[in-house]
Write an enzyme that holds these catalytic residues in place. Structure first.
Site, PDB file in Angstrom:
ATOM      1  N   GLY A  73       0.825  -1.204   0.000  1.00  0.00           N
ATOM      2  CA  GLY A  73       0.000   0.000   0.000  1.00  0.00           C
ATOM      3  C   GLY A  73       0.856   1.249   0.000  1.00  0.00           C
ATOM      4  N   GLY A 147      -7.210  -8.128  -4.567  1.00  0.00           N
ATOM      5  CA  GLY A 147      -6.128  -7.760  -5.467  1.00  0.00           C
ATOM      6  C   GLY A 147      -5.183  -8.935  -5.627  1.00  0.00           C
ATOM      7  N   ARG A 229      -4.537  -3.595   7.100  1.00  0.00           N
ATOM      8  CA  ARG A 229      -4.012  -2.546   7.964  1.00  0.00           C
ATOM      9  C   ARG A 229      -4.894  -2.482   9.197  1.00  0.00           C
ATOM     10  NH1 ARG A 229      -0.162  -2.997   5.244  1.00  0.00           N
ATOM     11  NH2 ARG A 229       1.034  -1.398   4.111  1.00  0.00           N
ATOM     12  N   ASP A 252      -2.609  -9.705  12.128  1.00  0.00           N
ATOM     13  CA  ASP A 252      -1.209  -9.360  11.901  1.00  0.00           C
ATOM     14  C   ASP A 252      -0.994  -7.860  12.042  1.00  0.00           C
ATOM     15  OD1 ASP A 252       1.515  -9.936  11.162  1.00  0.00           O
ATOM     16  OD2 ASP A 252       1.092  -8.978   9.231  1.00  0.00           O
ATOM     17  N   HIS A 276       2.753  -7.605  12.789  1.00  0.00           N
ATOM     18  CA  HIS A 276       2.874  -7.040  11.440  1.00  0.00           C
ATOM     19  C   HIS A 276       4.080  -7.654  10.714  1.00  0.00           C
ATOM     20  CE1 HIS A 276       1.969  -3.260   8.797  1.00  0.00           C
ATOM     21  NE2 HIS A 276       2.207  -4.344   8.073  1.00  0.00           N
TER      22      HIS A 276
END
Length: 317
Positions: A73, A147, A229, A252, A276
């Site tokens: 992103g 995506g 996110r 995550d 993350h």
């Protein structure tokens, strides 16, 4: 004519195949810039650095033509794009994170369903904690954000004999694996899913997409997996559902992030948290280097770049 500067967060001598004709400068967020920012034509944003570091050079990159992230992103630099001159191409790292993020998504799903965190706690306590656990086989999975990473997650779901995969994205379309439904159909699809995977970009329209209403529509016992996110999920609403035991979650990413000590999400029932780590694996560097070699080859040969997310326009345009 003076060659253009390219700022790289990976030492250029560690990237085989970089095209000639460019001046490569190594900068990975250090206090001092590697050269005059006004000479930088291609800025590769340092990976996994705070937003304030990522955007710090942007106001003084007066000649920049390309801003390239190494993340899927561009939300980490979104706040600094308004000050760029018109015509700057902003590119993401499509092709870099599909393998590792999809791998982690499957890891989180399987670990949560099969009770791996409880096994680890049992091992620490020297307790044999047997019994029946949910399997991924025969489950309905909903992927929200279809995506390249969402598609890679589905590729890895196929061998696990899931009952059905439903796909949702901003725009309706057809893929080789089946239809992608528009976001307007999300409420109906949520009630049918045993596992809901979030892998949508963070935008103003997806912030708190998984809010109290979204979560209430999920079926009892469903698992929410967030590899997108943190702010895509309303943390307060999720905590309310976790506390009742109606839903479980594997995250995550969190909001806030990093998750501070003492935050109730750490010890909420039925939640598995990873820090993350969807992208930073051994798979990252080879793919990041291949992307940079390809993109910079296009740049130096004046060919169209890949992965262009947006091109900056005039202020107010």
């Amino acid at each position: 004519m003076t060659a253009a500067d390219v700022w790289l967060p990976i030492p250029p001598d560690e990237i085989e195949g970089l095209p000639e004709g460019l001046n490569y400068r190594f900068w990975n967020g250090e206090p001092d810039f590697p050269a005059d920012p006004a000479d930088c034509a291609y800025y590769v944003v340092p990976y996994m650095k705070p937003a304030e570091i990522a955007v710090r050079p942007l106001p003084v990159l007066s000649s920049v033509r390309v801003v390239q992230t190494l993340s899927a992103g561009i939300d980490n630099i979104q706040g600094g794009l308004a000050g760029l001159r018109p015509g700057v191409q902003v590119c993401n790292a499509r092709g870099v994170h599909e393998a590792s993020t999809a791998e982690l998504a499957l890891t989180l799903i399987l670990a949560s369903l099969r009770g791996v965190p409880d096994f680890v706690r049992g091992q620490d306590a020297e307790e044999w904690r047997g019994g029946f656990r949910p399997a991924l086989a025969d489950k309905n999975v909903l992927i929200v954000g279809y995506g390249s990473i969402g598609s890679a997650i589905e590729d890895r779901l196929v061998p696990f004999e899931v009952a059905r995969v439903a796909r949702v994205a901003r725009s309706e379309r057809t893929t080789a694996r089946g239809p992608v439904r528009p976001l307007t159909e999300l409420p109906a699809l949520l009630s049918e899913a045993d596992v809901v995977v979030l892998i949508t970009p963070l935008t103003e329209s997806t912030r708190h997409l998984a809010d109290a209403d979204f979560l209430a529509r999920m079926k009892d016992g469903a698992l929410l997996v967030n590899v997108a996110r943190g702010p895509v999920v309303d943390t307060k609403a999720l905590l309310a559902e976790l506390e009742t035991g109606r839903l479980t979650a594997a995250l995550d990413v969190t909001d806030p992030e990093p998750l501070p000590q003492g935050h109730p999400l750490w010890h909420a029932p039925g939640v598995l948290i990873s820090p993350h780590v969807g992208g930073p694996t051994s798979a990252f560097l080879p793919r990041a280097k291949r992307l940079l070699v390809d993109q910079l080859g296009r740049f130096v040969n004046r060919e169209p770049l890949g992965n262009v997310i947006l091109t900056t326009g005039p202020v107010g345009g």
